[in-house]
Design an enzyme around this catalytic site. Structure first.
Site, PDB file in Angstrom:
ATOM      1  N   HIS A  73       0.861  -1.179   0.000  1.00  0.00           N
ATOM      2  CA  HIS A  73       0.000   0.000   0.000  1.00  0.00           C
ATOM      3  C   HIS A  73       0.902   1.236   0.000  1.00  0.00           C
ATOM      4  O   HIS A  73       1.674   1.440   0.940  1.00  0.00           O
ATOM      5  CB  HIS A  73      -0.867   0.041   1.263  1.00  0.00           C
ATOM      6  CG  HIS A  73      -2.050  -0.871   1.245  1.00  0.00           C
ATOM      7  ND1 HIS A  73      -1.943  -2.240   1.249  1.00  0.00           N
ATOM      8  CD2 HIS A  73      -3.389  -0.589   1.244  1.00  0.00           C
ATOM      9  CE1 HIS A  73      -3.160  -2.773   1.248  1.00  0.00           C
ATOM     10  NE2 HIS A  73      -4.048  -1.799   1.237  1.00  0.00           N
ATOM     11  N   ASP A 105     -11.320  -3.369  -2.588  1.00  0.00           N
ATOM     12  CA  ASP A 105     -10.642  -2.950  -1.359  1.00  0.00           C
ATOM     13  C   ASP A 105     -11.310  -3.582  -0.143  1.00  0.00           C
ATOM     14  O   ASP A 105     -10.929  -4.669   0.270  1.00  0.00           O
ATOM     15  CB  ASP A 105     -10.573  -1.429  -1.226  1.00  0.00           C
ATOM     16  CG  ASP A 105      -9.489  -0.974  -0.249  1.00  0.00           C
ATOM     17  OD1 ASP A 105      -8.620  -1.803   0.092  1.00  0.00           O
ATOM     18  OD2 ASP A 105      -9.492   0.201   0.153  1.00  0.00           O
ATOM     19  N   ASP A 106     -12.308  -2.914   0.438  1.00  0.00           N
ATOM     20  CA  ASP A 106     -13.009  -3.417   1.629  1.00  0.00           C
ATOM     21  C   ASP A 106     -14.508  -3.457   1.342  1.00  0.00           C
ATOM     22  O   ASP A 106     -15.274  -2.637   1.879  1.00  0.00           O
ATOM     23  CB  ASP A 106     -12.746  -2.511   2.834  1.00  0.00           C
ATOM     24  CG  ASP A 106     -11.278  -2.441   3.205  1.00  0.00           C
ATOM     25  OD1 ASP A 106     -10.759  -3.440   3.731  1.00  0.00           O
ATOM     26  OD2 ASP A 106     -10.651  -1.393   2.971  1.00  0.00           O
ATOM     27  N   GLU A 136      -1.192   6.364  -1.230  1.00  0.00           N
ATOM     28  CA  GLU A 136      -2.611   6.561  -0.898  1.00  0.00           C
ATOM     29  C   GLU A 136      -2.722   7.760   0.039  1.00  0.00           C
ATOM     30  O   GLU A 136      -3.334   8.768  -0.298  1.00  0.00           O
ATOM     31  CB  GLU A 136      -3.181   5.293  -0.250  1.00  0.00           C
ATOM     32  CG  GLU A 136      -4.667   5.374   0.068  1.00  0.00           C
ATOM     33  CD  GLU A 136      -5.197   4.130   0.764  1.00  0.00           C
ATOM     34  OE1 GLU A 136      -6.426   4.008   0.846  1.00  0.00           O
ATOM     35  OE2 GLU A 136      -4.395   3.291   1.235  1.00  0.00           O
TER      36      GLU A 136
END
Length: 333
Positions: A197, A278-279, A200
């Site tokens: 990650h 993603d989630d 971001e």
């Protein structure tokens, strides 16, 4: 907008960010865990994003109720199994599920290695039941510091043959990748793939660091790459993939609106970028929404959406033979 002749993938999908609200309710009742609401309708605003969050850290707090009900390894096994069931319902042929066992273990002090084993078991059973192909990516939650990440790494290494890649997620600004060099050295020694990650919450320098110091082959989110032309060129030339998550980037206020999302420019620049969720449990979206609603709103043409779908398989942590077999399987249907 989804090409049904091609494999549909989701390669940036957090298992612990996809715990069904109904499951949170049921596990809360089973383990006598106090929840902020006692019905599904009233619980959803606490566990799903209703309005965009001011930043990434605020967004991540929405995940907490899901892991607070993981009071046993059986509960971890259940949510892993349900993740595969959800993938099948979405029409996914291949999914890479990433998870942080330390985060999942934290609320009830479960054994971290036991969580890894439970997730492996649940995913394996789900794949057998629903016919979805899946691989697991281990996340080190940088937010909890180097020692906690070391514990997660050891748990993954105990099951190294069932883990495909290592990832670093969490508070990107507070815990830069430079703190975790030794962790990723060990991951490479284990012959794992690397995804990180980056770009971001932090800027393009975080992406450079992930590539140069941690050995990233793919970048999760990576939206800030748009600020550095040399980085864009490098990503395209080296075929370092960007795992784009359109709706997520709006909900975390990383990007102001879908029309301003850089995915279209990444594709135009020849960067291997894909569409992912993603989630999904926290976001209240699925991969179909990302392709049919979010991608057009981000300005992608039909051909660009198809290219992103192709990229999803090309970027996947699969062998050339596995990719070929998956293409043939889908084409034969």
């Amino acid at each position: 907008m989804i090409d049904t002749t091609l494999p549909l993938t989701d390669i940036h999908r957090h298992l612990d960010g996809n715990i069904r609200p109904q499951t949170i309710l049921e596990l809360g009742r089973r383990y006598n865990i106090s929840l902020p609401a006692q019905s599904l309708e009233t619980l959803i605003p606490h566990v799903q994003v209703i309005a965009n969050e001011p930043d990434l850290v605020s967004f991540l707090t929405k995940l907490d109720w899901g892991v607070k009900v993981l009071a046993s390894l059986d509960a971890c096994r259940r949510v892993a199994f349900e993740n595969i069931e959800d993938a099948a319902r979405n029409g996914l042929h291949y999914v890479e599920l990433r998870f942080s066992p330390g985060y999942m273990a934290m609320a009830h002090q479960l054994p971290v290695a036991g969580v890894v084993e439970a997730v492996i078991d649940g995913v394996r059973e789900g794949c057998r039941t629903f016919g979805v192909q899946a691989k697991l990516i281990g996340i080190m939650s940088r937010t909890f510091g180097e020692a906690a990440c070391q514990q997660e790494l050891e748990a993954f290494l105990a099951h190294r043959d069932q883990i495909t890649a290592l990832d670093l997620a969490g508070d990107e600004l507070g815990f830069p990748g430079s703190l975790f060099l030794s962790h990723f050295n060990r991951a490479r020694d284990a012959d794992w793939h690397i995804t990180v990650h980056a770009g971001e919450a932090a800027g393009p320098e975080s992406i450079w660091q992930a590539i140069r110091e941690l050995g990233a082959e793919r970048i999760g989110h990576g939206v800030k790459a748009i600020e550095d032309r040399a980085l864009m060129d490098f990503l395209a030339e080296q075929q370092i993939g960007i795992e784009s998550c359109l709706t997520s980037n709006i909900q975390t206020s990383t990007v102001a609106e879908l029309a301003a999302h850089p995915l279209k420019m990444f594709l135009e620049h020849g960067i291997r970028a894909s569409i992912n969720t993603d989630d999904p449990g926290v976001q209240g979206v699925d991969i179909i929404h990302e392709y049919t609603v979010a991608a057009p709103a981000a300005g992608l043409s039909r051909e660009q959406i198809r290219q992103a779908q192709i990229n999803g398989l090309e970027m996947a942590f699969l062998s050339a033979e596995e990719k070929r077999a998956l293409r043939e399987k889908v084409a034969a249907k």
